[in-house]
Enzyme design. Sequence first.
Site, PDB file in Angstrom:
ATOM      1  N   ASP A 328      35.882  30.698  33.326  1.00  0.00           N
ATOM      2  CA  ASP A 328      34.441  30.828  33.502  1.00  0.00           C
ATOM      3  C   ASP A 328      33.805  29.459  33.329  1.00  0.00           C
ATOM      4  O   ASP A 328      34.355  28.602  32.618  1.00  0.00           O
ATOM      5  CB  ASP A 328      33.843  31.805  32.487  1.00  0.00           C
ATOM      6  N   GLU A 331      30.521  28.413  28.905  1.00  0.00           N
ATOM      7  CA  GLU A 331      31.428  28.302  27.764  1.00  0.00           C
ATOM      8  C   GLU A 331      31.124  29.320  26.665  1.00  0.00           C
ATOM      9  O   GLU A 331      32.049  29.793  25.991  1.00  0.00           O
ATOM     10  CB  GLU A 331      31.367  26.894  27.170  1.00  0.00           C
ATOM     11  N   LYS A 381      24.965  37.244  40.984  1.00  0.00           N
ATOM     12  CA  LYS A 381      24.713  38.660  41.301  1.00  0.00           C
ATOM     13  C   LYS A 381      23.247  39.062  41.282  1.00  0.00           C
ATOM     14  O   LYS A 381      22.900  40.135  41.768  1.00  0.00           O
ATOM     15  CB  LYS A 381      25.470  39.546  40.301  1.00  0.00           C
ATOM     16  N   LYS A 423      25.850  46.245  47.617  1.00  0.00           N
ATOM     17  CA  LYS A 423      24.789  45.460  48.259  1.00  0.00           C
ATOM     18  C   LYS A 423      25.306  44.686  49.466  1.00  0.00           C
ATOM     19  O   LYS A 423      24.519  44.125  50.238  1.00  0.00           O
ATOM     20  CB  LYS A 423      24.147  44.521  47.241  1.00  0.00           C
ATOM     21  N   ASN A 461      26.278  49.752  41.027  1.00  0.00           N
ATOM     22  CA  ASN A 461      25.826  49.185  39.759  1.00  0.00           C
ATOM     23  C   ASN A 461      26.653  49.700  38.599  1.00  0.00           C
ATOM     24  O   ASN A 461      27.127  50.841  38.619  1.00  0.00           O
ATOM     25  CB  ASN A 461      24.352  49.549  39.511  1.00  0.00           C
ATOM     26  N   LEU A 463      26.628  50.307  34.393  1.00  0.00           N
ATOM     27  CA  LEU A 463      25.652  50.520  33.325  1.00  0.00           C
ATOM     28  C   LEU A 463      25.791  49.476  32.232  1.00  0.00           C
ATOM     29  O   LEU A 463      26.883  49.232  31.722  1.00  0.00           O
ATOM     30  CB  LEU A 463      25.860  51.912  32.711  1.00  0.00           C
ATOM     31  N   ARG A 552      11.005  44.339  44.989  1.00  0.00           N
ATOM     32  CA  ARG A 552      11.156  42.888  44.986  1.00  0.00           C
ATOM     33  C   ARG A 552      11.873  42.425  46.248  1.00  0.00           C
ATOM     34  O   ARG A 552      12.583  43.208  46.888  1.00  0.00           O
ATOM     35  CB  ARG A 552      11.939  42.449  43.744  1.00  0.00           C
TER      36      ARG A 552
END
Length: 642
Positions: A328, A331, A381, A423, A461, A463, A552
């Site tokens: 990743d 950090e 995302k 999506k 999605n 949860l 949105r």
Amino acid sequence: MTLSSLFSWLGQLPRLPRWARLGIIASLHLGFFALAYLLAFLIRFDYAIPTPYQTAMWAGLLPLLATKAVVFGALRMFQGWWKYVSLYDVLALARALALASLAYLALNVMVLTPADFPRSIYLLDFALSLILLGGARGSLRLLREKLATWGDDRPAVPVLISGAGDTGETLVREISKNRQIVYQPVGFVDDDPYKHGLRIHGVPVLGPIDKLAQLVEKHGVEELIIAMPSASRDQIRRVVEQAQRAGVKTRIVPAFEAVVEGKVSVNALRDVAITDLLGRAPVELDTYAIGRSLEGKRVLVTGAGGSIGSEICRQVVRFNPERLILLDCAETPLFFIHRELSEQHDDKLFAAIGNVTDAERMRQVFEQHRPDVVLHAAAYKHVPLMEEHPALAVQNNIGGTEIVANLAAEYKVARFVLISTDKAVNPTSVMGATKRVAELLVRHLNHTCATTRFSVVRFGNVLGSNGSVIPIFRQQIARGGPVTVTHPEMTRYFMTIPEATQLVLQAATFKQGDLFILDMGEPVKIVDLARDMIRLSGFSEDEIPIDFCGVRPGEKLFEELTLDREEVDTTAHAKIFMGKEPADLLVEMEDAFDALMSAGRAGDDQSVRAGLEALIPTYRPSAPSSKVIRIESGRHKALSKV
């Protein structure tokens, strides 16, 4: 000797030397054997044993004790611990006594051959031995459980249990043994009329759930425990609403422990969460297939610090990989997931800091670790943010996927899995469009690369993921409201993070197909989700209002899991479907793809939008870039603080 001191002495037995413990337990058994044998003669002769039979009785006592001692020793019956006796132990005791009786019968008939020995003694001795030993063991357990809460001055909390099934029965048993939590079950509520009036471990089934308010008032109930692990979301919601109207706190037995592991623990009880109202049944996995694909393998997880990536790491490490590489660029979340897993698996973990868009760094990671499996969860995302930064979305979601996937092919990784989203289907957002291109790229590689199996897993999605609607609603409720919902008809598919990641690992084991779509169940209205969370928090909509703030940019009122042209087929798993498209679509659009990537690297947002429209015919942006509303401005201000 008081009962307390007796149980204190018995509690010391496991800490005695093994020979001493076995000696005490064997002596107790021999005493019961002798008592049962003598009682068998007394009962047989109505407590007046004739003299000839008394001689046979005393002559046969020592051989009987020796025979039973040998049989019980061979079957390790002296090694059980009485305070944990169960039905299994009683059955094992009956089997051992039956074998011992048969052995004594053979010894008596073929070797000792007494002149006067009633045949009924064998059956009476067996029955009395079982009654005495079984009764002694069971009585000690019952007394131990009763004494566990004896002298506890804490007031017991009167509770009702919703669900008079196996889970409810186990829960009552556990409550009777657990001295840490003082509950007093006053009854069950269950809609099955055949159970009404029954008693389970002395606790009555008082009636249906609809009578909850009357029962609460009559018995002074303070809490309701839901013990229905297979109940639907509508059933759980109905019970919760009844409990709220009755004014009692609601707790629930987690479905995972009750159904998957077959265990129910009072300590595992928790408050009803929004996940319970979504009615997602526990996932049944082919753990053997997953184990074969991960055990002893080097597994690389990108985006390991994120909600999905971190849970993938938790699931993967259960299957004993040779090494788990957590990658990743952030950090802090990487540090936390590495620390969490290293408590038990430190020798298998490696935390690698790096950005998937950094080709040189990614090559270093592949060169150092040579992964066998790559699970690619790294992505941008958040839909509104990507509407503002389309070039960065292309660089990360497409460019990062391209770099990692090409390295997987170059280093002959056995399996590469891209985590995608609903999506990506008929996208209206930059985020969805970039994930759709990433899907096409990965499926293109699956057609062209012979050494690596590439696949895509698409779902809706999850949860409670970082920045998702549930933590946002939770914080808004904590602040006193209002809860902001974009539109009254906004719907989404939902599943829990563990469910999604488990199905990802399951899909990764399939040998056929390159696009897998998870069964998301029924779509949920976001406004209903908001209302449920308000109620679960103990408020009404009068206290915590709901405000509709408008859709949105990039958002759709509803999400789709498949394209119109995608054929969907079943797989070996009921919750995983296989999507099919006619052909490798990206091979016909290489020029458009190259143009899009060039625009992304140049930071040309306008060209990126045009490139996405050229590459994805179903992409219909909901608003041009000049009209994008900044997330921290105007009506979206409430969402920017969470």
